[in-house]
Scaffold this motif. Structure first.
Motif, PDB file in Angstrom:
ATOM      1  N   UNK A 203       0.515  13.306   3.058  1.00  0.00           N
ATOM      2  CA  UNK A 203       1.847  13.602   2.782  1.00  0.00           C
ATOM      3  C   UNK A 203       2.089  14.826   2.534  1.00  0.00           C
ATOM      4  N   UNK A 204       3.262  15.531   3.169  1.00  0.00           N
ATOM      5  CA  UNK A 204       3.718  16.898   3.073  1.00  0.00           C
ATOM      6  C   UNK A 204       4.998  16.969   2.460  1.00  0.00           C
ATOM      7  N   UNK A 205       5.047  17.626   1.273  1.00  0.00           N
ATOM      8  CA  UNK A 205       6.151  17.931   0.490  1.00  0.00           C
ATOM      9  C   UNK A 205       6.432  19.485   0.567  1.00  0.00           C
ATOM     10  N   UNK A 206       7.466  19.758   1.454  1.00  0.00           N
ATOM     11  CA  UNK A 206       7.843  20.876   1.693  1.00  0.00           C
ATOM     12  C   UNK A 206       8.999  21.566   0.716  1.00  0.00           C
ATOM     13  N   UNK A 207       8.933  22.611   0.295  1.00  0.00           N
ATOM     14  CA  UNK A 207       9.872  23.091  -1.140  1.00  0.00           C
ATOM     15  C   UNK A 207      10.506  24.217  -0.324  1.00  0.00           C
ATOM     16  N   UNK A 208      11.732  23.955  -0.128  1.00  0.00           N
ATOM     17  CA  UNK A 208      12.695  25.116   0.513  1.00  0.00           C
ATOM     18  C   UNK A 208      12.827  26.378  -0.365  1.00  0.00           C
ATOM     19  N   UNK A 209      12.705  27.542   0.116  1.00  0.00           N
ATOM     20  CA  UNK A 209      12.838  28.825  -0.364  1.00  0.00           C
ATOM     21  C   UNK A 209      14.040  29.590  -0.106  1.00  0.00           C
ATOM     22  N   UNK A 210      14.285  29.190   1.355  1.00  0.00           N
ATOM     23  CA  UNK A 210      15.602  30.009   1.980  1.00  0.00           C
ATOM     24  C   UNK A 210      15.893  29.219   3.079  1.00  0.00           C
ATOM     25  N   UNK A 211      16.906  30.141   3.836  1.00  0.00           N
ATOM     26  CA  UNK A 211      17.433  29.463   5.124  1.00  0.00           C
ATOM     27  C   UNK A 211      17.035  30.069   6.317  1.00  0.00           C
ATOM     28  N   UNK A 212      15.650  30.613   6.320  1.00  0.00           N
ATOM     29  CA  UNK A 212      15.376  31.322   7.609  1.00  0.00           C
ATOM     30  C   UNK A 212      16.378  32.496   7.691  1.00  0.00           C
ATOM     31  N   UNK A 213      16.420  32.694   9.058  1.00  0.00           N
ATOM     32  CA  UNK A 213      17.323  33.899   9.470  1.00  0.00           C
ATOM     33  C   UNK A 213      18.608  33.355  10.338  1.00  0.00           C
ATOM     34  N   UNK A 214      18.511  31.993  10.422  1.00  0.00           N
ATOM     35  CA  UNK A 214      19.816  31.581  11.518  1.00  0.00           C
ATOM     36  C   UNK A 214      21.146  31.671  10.707  1.00  0.00           C
ATOM     37  N   UNK A 215      21.160  31.677   9.307  1.00  0.00           N
ATOM     38  CA  UNK A 215      22.371  31.077   8.369  1.00  0.00           C
ATOM     39  C   UNK A 215      23.219  32.550   8.385  1.00  0.00           C
ATOM     40  N   UNK A 216      24.567  32.371   8.486  1.00  0.00           N
ATOM     41  CA  UNK A 216      25.381  33.562   8.977  1.00  0.00           C
ATOM     42  C   UNK A 216      25.716  34.200   7.617  1.00  0.00           C
TER      43      UNK A 216
END
Length: 290
Positions: A203-216
């Protein structure tokens, strides 16, 4: 019935696990090379546990140089039955915000500089990764996260990039808009594929740290902000993991989704044509079938 043994592979910011009874760091030899680090073993609520820091204590391995095959093989040699990957990621979705967790159920593999299989010339096998994570184990992670107050998303597609650099703006937009990925990271592939070859529930639990670079409104990835969010996510991951032994139990029936029988019809090389040296290396991963 077999005994449950849960392994947690900790990503960036997670180099230890608290609260284990009889905690001990042990070395495991693997024919696939040295694992990322020693493995922390012990019990939690009566259930056997193992913890492996994916990047090594002190963060010495880049996503490309993580010894994925050695890591999975070493966990198999320790008798692990269930593997939970905990890793940092970026988000391509407004509603999947920094600080949220995503229990991944699909992957897009864009890595290119890693060994992706235990099998090869002399012993060929093809496992199915149509559904690369274990629904039973994933549901336990969703329940554990929900019980501890974490904002968790119950499904998502993880794009695995090679790294170690973050995406360009053009890449970020392509992954989000054309490929339909939900989150992006650098470490779950080939880990998930290798776990399937080793007949381990994953199982994979991905913990979000940011919006990468797409977010305006957020621009390019800011590493200082990532680290700040990362540390908060690490604390939440610890509380989630602490709930898992009670949810999974000490006794384990065969996986209802067949993860622990993935090699049943996968090995194609005839016994008389198999390479003896490769077969010897596969003793932990595929010994049941070989």
């Amino acid at each position: 019935m077999t005994s449950t043994k849960i392994a947690v592979i900790g990503g960036s910011g997670i180099y230890d696990i608290d609260g284990l009874d009889g905690a001990e760091w042990v070395s495991v030899d693997s024919p696939w090379g040295a694992p990322s680090d020693q493995i922390l073993t012990g019990t939690l609520d009566g259930v056997a546990m193992a913890f492996l820091p994916r990047h090594g204590r002190g963060h010495v391995h880049s996503p490309t140089t993580v010894p994925y095959r050695a890591n999975i093989d070493a966990l198999r040699r320790l008798g692990v039955t269930d593997v939970i990957s905990v890793s940092a990621c970026g988000s391509f979705r407004e509603e999947m915000a920094p600080g949220d967790f995503v229990v991944v159920d699909q992957f897009i593999d864009r890595t290119f500089a890693r060994e992706k299989s235990f099998f090869g010339t002399g012993c060929v096998a093809h496992v199915s990764v149509a559904h690369p994570t274990c629904p039973r184990l994933s549901q336990a992670c969703i329940t554990a996260a929900t019980d501890t107050g974490i904002n968790v998303h119950s499904s998502g597609t993880y794009l695995a990039m090679e790294g170690p650099q973050f995406s360009t703006l053009a890449e970020s937009k392509m992954y989000r808009e054309s490929l339909g990925a939900d989150v992006i990271g650098m470490t779950n592939m080939p880990e998930a594929k290798l776990a399937r070859e080793a007949e381990l529930c994953y199982a994979s639990v991905a913990m979000i740290t940011d919006y990468d670079s797409w977010h305006p409104d957020h621009g390019e990835v800011d590493v200082t902000k990532i680290i700040e969010t990362l540390m908060g996510n690490a604390d939440k991951a610890g509380t989630m993991v602490a709930r898992l032994p009670a949810l999974l139990g000490a006794d384990r029936a065969p996986c209802p989704h067949g993860c622990d029988r993935a090699l049943e019809y996968a090995i194609l090389t005839r016994p008389e044509a198999r390479d003896a040296a490769l077969v010897a290396k596969l003793d932990a991963v595929a010994g049941r079938m070989l």
